[in-house]
Design an enzyme around this catalytic site. Structure first.
Site, short mmCIF file in Angstrom:
data_model
loop_
_atom_site.label_atom_id
_atom_site.label_comp_id
_atom_site.label_asym_id
_atom_site.label_seq_id
_atom_site.Cartn_x
_atom_site.Cartn_y
_atom_site.Cartn_z
N GLN A 255 -8.58 14.14 -12.74
CA GLN A 255 -7.38 13.33 -12.78
C GLN A 255 -7.07 12.85 -14.19
O GLN A 255 -5.91 12.71 -14.59
CB GLN A 255 -7.51 12.13 -11.84
CG GLN A 255 -7.46 12.50 -10.38
CD GLN A 255 -6.22 13.32 -10.03
OE1 GLN A 255 -5.11 12.84 -10.05
NE2 GLN A 255 -6.43 14.60 -9.73
N HIS A 258 -4.68 14.93 -16.30
CA HIS A 258 -3.27 15.00 -15.95
C HIS A 258 -2.39 14.44 -17.08
O HIS A 258 -1.36 15.01 -17.41
CB HIS A 258 -2.99 14.20 -14.68
CG HIS A 258 -2.94 15.04 -13.45
ND1 HIS A 258 -2.00 16.03 -13.26
CD2 HIS A 258 -3.70 15.03 -12.33
CE1 HIS A 258 -2.19 16.60 -12.09
NE2 HIS A 258 -3.22 16.02 -11.50
N GLU A 322 -4.31 6.07 -5.33
CA GLU A 322 -3.58 7.28 -4.92
C GLU A 322 -4.53 8.25 -4.23
O GLU A 322 -4.29 8.72 -3.12
CB GLU A 322 -2.94 7.93 -6.14
CG GLU A 322 -2.22 9.24 -5.84
CD GLU A 322 -1.80 9.98 -7.09
OE1 GLU A 322 -0.94 10.87 -6.97
OE2 GLU A 322 -2.35 9.70 -8.18
N HIS A 323 -5.62 8.58 -4.91
CA HIS A 323 -6.67 9.44 -4.36
C HIS A 323 -7.96 8.63 -4.23
O HIS A 323 -8.33 7.92 -5.17
CB HIS A 323 -6.96 10.63 -5.29
CG HIS A 323 -5.75 11.46 -5.63
ND1 HIS A 323 -5.05 11.28 -6.81
CD2 HIS A 323 -5.14 12.45 -4.96
CE1 HIS A 323 -4.05 12.15 -6.85
NE2 HIS A 323 -4.08 12.87 -5.74
N ASP A 356 -5.08 18.86 -3.95
CA ASP A 356 -4.03 19.18 -4.92
C ASP A 356 -3.46 20.58 -4.70
O ASP A 356 -2.31 20.83 -5.05
CB ASP A 356 -4.58 19.10 -6.34
CG ASP A 356 -4.39 17.73 -6.96
OD1 ASP A 356 -3.77 16.87 -6.31
OD2 ASP A 356 -4.87 17.52 -8.09
N HIS A 415 31.92 -8.80 20.89
CA HIS A 415 30.76 -8.13 21.46
C HIS A 415 30.68 -8.42 22.96
O HIS A 415 30.44 -7.52 23.77
CB HIS A 415 29.47 -8.62 20.79
CG HIS A 415 29.19 -7.99 19.46
ND1 HIS A 415 29.99 -8.17 18.37
CD2 HIS A 415 28.16 -7.18 19.05
CE1 HIS A 415 29.50 -7.51 17.34
NE2 HIS A 415 28.38 -6.89 17.72
#
Length: 431
Positions: A255, A258, A322-323, A356, A415
């Site tokens: 990661q 990235h 996230e992960h 991934d 109504h």
């Protein structure tokens, strides 16, 4: 990586802070680009592509011949790998399909829910230093399964105006209807407002850098939905003495490479693992082609020791990764009690890389702690639920008086009248 031992609870928010800019830091430039693209359309897109991406294009629509050429030049083994991943992603997302939900809530009152595809969707695919063709699989496959009519893809080209062939091949394989060589804020703006070349879409999907993330958030002010605020990648590993330090380090680095603004965290109940993982990171980092990017991300990252699993879990749920990788002997404790995570990977032989690419789950996930309230992309992300109801003459008599009373109590006479007129007509007909 910074090593932290038994941090105090009141310090957690500072320790777990993401290395990202706020919306306020970026909002002005995003709004400037949005206003320009809204007014000047293709001309503004081309101008900002030259300014931000250093590419001078006359036209940014990908042609069919470019897709054909990309298919020919791509390695056969890679194409087969992409096809395998596509098959697994299709299998898992097809299982997410749900049918019609029906219930007669009272005699003569039928209610049901059905799902319909979002007709026009936009996919943002990062290019740059890491062309994420795998993200096309994660977005276009469920879009097609859902039945979306128009799938528009925007991705930044290289300095020569070319798109990575793997991106073009995957887009063609997955049924993308239009591909535009546009990245960054101007791509999000184009899909939000529509230009001569880029269609306006109803919902935008896909990860990106901080500028893209803020652009997506601001796009919601202009009648466009988004999948989630997905920004820079992040990963948290929880490990005990049963974990393999080399595996843990490899996941953290996967990661970190990235981007410079990525963040990775190890939470462990073993002081030995802290040192062993740190050593492994140092060794493995030097072998990476993207080591300079990974090294900067590692500087934003933490190795955190806590005394037991209960404290570890509370800290992890506070972060909302996230992960989330679980490499501990008591896997069930974390599997059963994790509340905030985008996607969970269990055991020493389940690398985040599998999610991934090819296991079948989706890798478009909430970051920046949004896992506390957002889901990752799934089949339902490309659909909307519609409710239906049909009430018979008997049914309106069963629930009509309750409707009248409630409407009157809220001061909404029209109504009430809509029910009263029907009830009176039925009373007359029965005489």
């Amino acid at each position: 990586m910074k090593k932290i031992y038994n941090p105090n609870r009141e310090d957690w928010s500072e320790i777990l802070k993401r290395p990202t800019q706020t919306v306020a830091d970026i909002e002005d430039i995003v709004l400037e680009v949005f206003n320009e693209v809204k007014t000047n359309r293709d001309e503004a897109v081309l101008r900002y592509s030259k300014k931000f991406d250093k590419v001078d294009l006359q036209d940014f629509l990908v042609t069919a011949s470019e897709i054909e050429d990309a298919t020919k030049m791509l390695d056969t083994n890679l194409k087969e790998a992409i096809q395998l991943a596509k098959s697994n992603i299709e299998k898992f997302h097809e299982e997410q399909r749900t049918g019609r939900v029906y219930r007669e809530t009272a005699e003569g009152v039928e209610c049901w829910q059905e799902k319909r595809p979002i007709q026009k969707v936009g996919l943002y695919i990062p290019g740059g230093t890491a062309p994420l063709f795998s993200t096309i699989l994660m977005l276009a496959v469920p879009a097609n399964l859902a039945g979306c009519e128009e799938i528009v893809l925007c991705t930044p080209p290289d300095s020569n105006g070319n798109v990575n062939p793997a991106i073009l091949y995957t887009a063609g394989l997955c049924g993308v209807t239009k591909i535009c060589k546009v990245g960054g804020i101007q791509a999000i703006a184009g899909m939000s407002f529509g230009t001569q070349t880029i269609p306006k879409v109803y919902k935008i999907f896909g990860p990106g850098n901080q500028f893209v993330t803020v652009a997506k958030q601001l796009a919601t002010k202009f009648d466009v939905a988004i999948d989630m605020p997905a920004g820079p990648s992040e990963l948290l590993v929880v490990a005990d003495s049963s974990a393999n330090p080399a595996f843990v380090a490899s996941d953290l680095l996967s990661q970190a490479e990235h981007g410079k603004d990525s963040q990775v965290i190890l939470v462990t109940t073993s002081k030995e693992i802290v040192n062993e993982v740190e050593d492994e990171i140092s060794k493995q980092l030097e072998e990476l082609p993207r080591k300079e990017i990974a090294r900067e991300a590692i500087n934003n990252s933490k190795l955190i020791y806590v005394e037991d699993d209960k404290v570890a879990l509370k800290l992890i749920n506070e972060y909302g990764p996230e992960h989330f990788i679980i490499c501990v002997e008591d896997e069930d404790f974390y599997v059963n009690n994790i509340a905030n995570a985008g996607s969970v990977f269990i055991g020493n032989y389940t690398p985040e890389s599998a999610g991934d690419y090819a296991s079948g789950t989706n890798h478009t996930l909430p970051t920046n702690g949004y896992a506390k309230q957002y889901s990752g992309v799934n089949l339902d992300s490309f659909m909307k639920s519609m409710t239906f109801q049909k009430i018979s003459s008997k049914g309106i008599q069963v629930i009509g008086n309750a409707i009248e009373l409630m409407a009157e109590a809220e001061g909404l006479q029209a109504h009430k009248n809509a029910v009263t007129l029907r009830l009176e007509s039925l009373t007359k007909a029965q005489r």
